[in-house]
Motif scaffolding. Structure first.
Motif, PDB file in Angstrom:
ATOM      1  N   VAL A 159      -6.105  -4.986 -22.827  1.00  0.00           N
ATOM      2  CA  VAL A 159      -6.670  -4.530 -21.554  1.00  0.00           C
ATOM      3  C   VAL A 159      -5.819  -4.977 -20.364  1.00  0.00           C
ATOM      4  N   LEU A 160      -5.288  -6.186 -20.426  1.00  0.00           N
ATOM      5  CA  LEU A 160      -4.575  -6.727 -19.265  1.00  0.00           C
ATOM      6  C   LEU A 160      -3.063  -6.790 -19.459  1.00  0.00           C
ATOM      7  N   ASN A 161      -2.558  -6.152 -20.518  1.00  0.00           N
ATOM      8  CA  ASN A 161      -1.126  -6.154 -20.776  1.00  0.00           C
ATOM      9  C   ASN A 161      -0.458  -4.939 -20.143  1.00  0.00           C
ATOM     10  N   VAL A 162      -0.660  -4.748 -18.861  1.00  0.00           N
ATOM     11  CA  VAL A 162      -0.045  -3.617 -18.158  1.00  0.00           C
ATOM     12  C   VAL A 162       0.538  -4.110 -16.832  1.00  0.00           C
ATOM     13  N   ASN A 163       1.060  -5.332 -16.865  1.00  0.00           N
ATOM     14  CA  ASN A 163       1.635  -5.940 -15.670  1.00  0.00           C
ATOM     15  C   ASN A 163       0.639  -5.980 -14.511  1.00  0.00           C
ATOM     16  N   LEU A 164      -0.617  -6.176 -14.829  1.00  0.00           N
ATOM     17  CA  LEU A 164      -1.636  -6.255 -13.790  1.00  0.00           C
ATOM     18  C   LEU A 164      -1.602  -7.622 -13.107  1.00  0.00           C
ATOM     19  N   THR A 165      -1.877  -7.608 -11.827  1.00  0.00           N
ATOM     20  CA  THR A 165      -1.998  -8.834 -11.049  1.00  0.00           C
ATOM     21  C   THR A 165      -3.362  -8.839 -10.385  1.00  0.00           C
ATOM     22  N   TRP A 166      -4.009  -9.973 -10.393  1.00  0.00           N
ATOM     23  CA  TRP A 166      -5.334 -10.062  -9.789  1.00  0.00           C
ATOM     24  C   TRP A 166      -5.570 -11.476  -9.265  1.00  0.00           C
ATOM     25  N   CYS A 167      -6.492 -11.585  -8.342  1.00  0.00           N
ATOM     26  CA  CYS A 167      -6.902 -12.894  -7.840  1.00  0.00           C
ATOM     27  C   CYS A 167      -8.164 -12.732  -7.006  1.00  0.00           C
ATOM     28  N   GLY A 168      -8.789 -13.826  -6.681  1.00  0.00           N
ATOM     29  CA  GLY A 168      -9.949 -13.821  -5.806  1.00  0.00           C
ATOM     30  C   GLY A 168      -9.640 -14.605  -4.547  1.00  0.00           C
ATOM     31  N   PHE A 211      -8.827  -8.889  -5.844  1.00  0.00           N
ATOM     32  CA  PHE A 211      -7.680  -8.453  -5.046  1.00  0.00           C
ATOM     33  C   PHE A 211      -6.462  -8.277  -5.945  1.00  0.00           C
ATOM     34  N   THR A 212      -5.615  -7.313  -5.587  1.00  0.00           N
ATOM     35  CA  THR A 212      -4.394  -7.087  -6.354  1.00  0.00           C
ATOM     36  C   THR A 212      -3.137  -7.284  -5.512  1.00  0.00           C
ATOM     37  N   ASP A 213      -3.329  -7.591  -4.230  1.00  0.00           N
ATOM     38  CA  ASP A 213      -2.183  -7.934  -3.392  1.00  0.00           C
ATOM     39  C   ASP A 213      -2.455  -9.275  -2.731  1.00  0.00           C
ATOM     40  N   GLY A 214      -1.380  -9.933  -2.321  1.00  0.00           N
ATOM     41  CA  GLY A 214      -1.533 -11.256  -1.746  1.00  0.00           C
ATOM     42  C   GLY A 214      -1.831 -12.321  -2.779  1.00  0.00           C
ATOM     43  N   CYS A 215      -1.628 -11.998  -4.047  1.00  0.00           N
ATOM     44  CA  CYS A 215      -1.903 -12.947  -5.137  1.00  0.00           C
ATOM     45  C   CYS A 215      -0.643 -13.753  -5.455  1.00  0.00           C
ATOM     46  N   LEU A 264      -0.704   3.453  -2.096  1.00  0.00           N
ATOM     47  CA  LEU A 264      -0.952   2.029  -2.310  1.00  0.00           C
ATOM     48  C   LEU A 264      -2.440   1.734  -2.387  1.00  0.00           C
ATOM     49  N   ARG A 265      -3.216   2.381  -1.501  1.00  0.00           N
ATOM     50  CA  ARG A 265      -4.657   2.170  -1.519  1.00  0.00           C
ATOM     51  C   ARG A 265      -5.254   2.640  -2.834  1.00  0.00           C
ATOM     52  N   GLN A 266      -4.750   3.753  -3.356  1.00  0.00           N
ATOM     53  CA  GLN A 266      -5.261   4.258  -4.624  1.00  0.00           C
ATOM     54  C   GLN A 266      -4.918   3.296  -5.757  1.00  0.00           C
ATOM     55  N   GLU A 267      -3.661   2.790  -5.726  1.00  0.00           N
ATOM     56  CA  GLU A 267      -3.245   1.860  -6.780  1.00  0.00           C
ATOM     57  C   GLU A 267      -4.097   0.595  -6.742  1.00  0.00           C
ATOM     58  N   LYS A 268      -4.404   0.117  -5.523  1.00  0.00           N
ATOM     59  CA  LYS A 268      -5.196  -1.107  -5.397  1.00  0.00           C
ATOM     60  C   LYS A 268      -6.593  -0.898  -5.960  1.00  0.00           C
ATOM     61  N   GLY A 269      -7.088   0.324  -5.874  1.00  0.00           N
ATOM     62  CA  GLY A 269      -8.430   0.601  -6.350  1.00  0.00           C
ATOM     63  C   GLY A 269      -8.512   0.955  -7.815  1.00  0.00           C
ATOM     64  N   GLN A 270      -7.374   0.915  -8.507  1.00  0.00           N
ATOM     65  CA  GLN A 270      -7.342   1.343  -9.903  1.00  0.00           C
ATOM     66  C   GLN A 270      -7.541   0.203 -10.886  1.00  0.00           C
ATOM     67  N   PHE A 271      -7.639  -1.029 -10.417  1.00  0.00           N
ATOM     68  CA  PHE A 271      -7.703  -2.161 -11.343  1.00  0.00           C
ATOM     69  C   PHE A 271      -8.914  -2.079 -12.258  1.00  0.00           C
ATOM     70  N   GLN A 272     -10.086  -1.959 -11.691  1.00  0.00           N
ATOM     71  CA  GLN A 272     -11.301  -1.911 -12.502  1.00  0.00           C
ATOM     72  C   GLN A 272     -11.342  -0.691 -13.424  1.00  0.00           C
ATOM     73  N   PRO A 273     -10.994   0.520 -12.960  1.00  0.00           N
ATOM     74  CA  PRO A 273     -10.964   1.676 -13.869  1.00  0.00           C
ATOM     75  C   PRO A 273      -9.998   1.490 -15.042  1.00  0.00           C
ATOM     76  N   VAL A 274      -8.847   0.863 -14.780  1.00  0.00           N
ATOM     77  CA  VAL A 274      -7.887   0.604 -15.858  1.00  0.00           C
ATOM     78  C   VAL A 274      -8.491  -0.356 -16.879  1.00  0.00           C
ATOM     79  N   PHE A 275      -9.144  -1.397 -16.386  1.00  0.00           N
ATOM     80  CA  PHE A 275      -9.795  -2.375 -17.259  1.00  0.00           C
ATOM     81  C   PHE A 275     -10.790  -1.674 -18.188  1.00  0.00           C
ATOM     82  N   PHE A 276     -11.666  -0.858 -17.620  1.00  0.00           N
ATOM     83  CA  PHE A 276     -12.697  -0.189 -18.408  1.00  0.00           C
ATOM     84  C   PHE A 276     -12.111   0.855 -19.353  1.00  0.00           C
TER      85      PHE A 276
END
Length: 276
Positions: free
Chosen positions: A132-141, A149-153, A38-50
């Motif tokens: 870039v964002l069509n991969v069921n990504l969830t994000w919030c601040g 953040f990718t959880d608690g959104c 889960l921690r790895q998945e949470k940290g993958q948002f920015q790498p996926v974007f780029f």
């Protein structure tokens, strides 16, 4: 016999104890592994974007990431309006697309299989931001934090101005603004109401189609051959779309069996040929 029975009982107790200890250890190990995953998945948002951004040429992915984050960081995650993404849209403007825009509602999988093979049509998800964002990504601040953040959104329907919903609403508006000439939309004819008033297509995209920039809208109503649902081009929700367009934009509707579209997807010949 008594000694043997006593030994057997002791062995059974030891076996049970070993089994219980092993089970507890297994649960602990799985919990640790799952937490790490889960921690790895949470940290993958920015790498996926780029990574996805870099599949397109001519874009400054770092600048897009910065503009993207500024839309929602330091904000309450239910207070991110569409306009917050204006700088991001400005950084990756959607080019004018005449006679090639393909809109859709409730036909996501089918329409993308079709446009993947049929390069004569383009969906929002084929543009850099949509892709870039069509991969069921969830994000919030969060207020007081400059992190993504990718959880608690919030989920899509939790609040109107959540970061994900506002992003897709804003990009849908930009995509419709770029449409010109003949526009096509693929709708689901296997449901009673193909177009709901709160859909992005009806609420945002149709509203942005204006004459003389847009000449016509063709509805491709995808139907099942033996479906019990009798939705057709006379459906009331489609008549509302026609009314919303007004008289200056020509409206057409065609009922197309899904198997026919699938044939076009599977056939390598004449990829830009008629499917309806």
């Amino acid at each position: 016999m008594d000694c043997r029975e006593s030994c057997l009982r002791q062995k059974k107790r030891r076996c049970c104890l070993i089994f219980c200890v092993a089970s507890v250890l297994l649960v602990v190990v799985l919990a640790v592994v799952w937490t790490l995953v889960l921690r790895q998945e949470k940290g993958q948002f920015q790498p996926v974007f780029f990574a996805r951004c870099k599949t397109f040429t001519g874009y400054d992915c770092q600048a897009l990431w910065d503009a993207f984050q500024k839309a929602y960081v330091q904000r309450d995650h239910c207070n991110v309006p569409m306009e917050a993404y204006d700088p991001l849209i400005a950084g990756a403007p959607i080019k004018s697309a005449c006679n090639t825009v393909m809109l859709w509602s409730k036909t996501k999988d089918l329409v993308h299989k079709f446009t993947e093979k049929n390069k004569c049509f383009v969906t929002l998800e084929d543009t850099v931001l949509g892709f870039v964002l069509n991969v069921n990504l969830t994000w919030c601040g969060k207020e007081g934090s400059d992190k993504t953040f990718t959880d608690g959104c919030p989920k899509w329907t939790d609040c109107v101005n959540n970061p994900v919903r506002s992003f897709w609403n804003r990009t849908s508006a930009a995509f419709a603004d770029a449409a010109c000439g003949d526009v096509t939309v693929m709708l689901n004819g296997s449901i009673d109401v193909p177009v709901t008033p709160d859909s992005a297509f009806r609420r945002i995209e149709v509203e942005r189609l204006s004459s003389p920039r847009v000449k016509s809208l063709t509805v491709i109503l995808v139907i099942q051959k033996n479906s019990s649902t009798k939705t057709n081009c006379a459906n009331a929700s489609l008549k509302e779309v026609q009314k919303q367009l007004g008289r200056r934009i020509k409206y057409k509707c065609k009922e197309v069996i899904e198997s026919r579209i699938q044939e076009c997807i599977d056939s390598p010949r004449n990829p830009c040929g008629p499917c309806w």
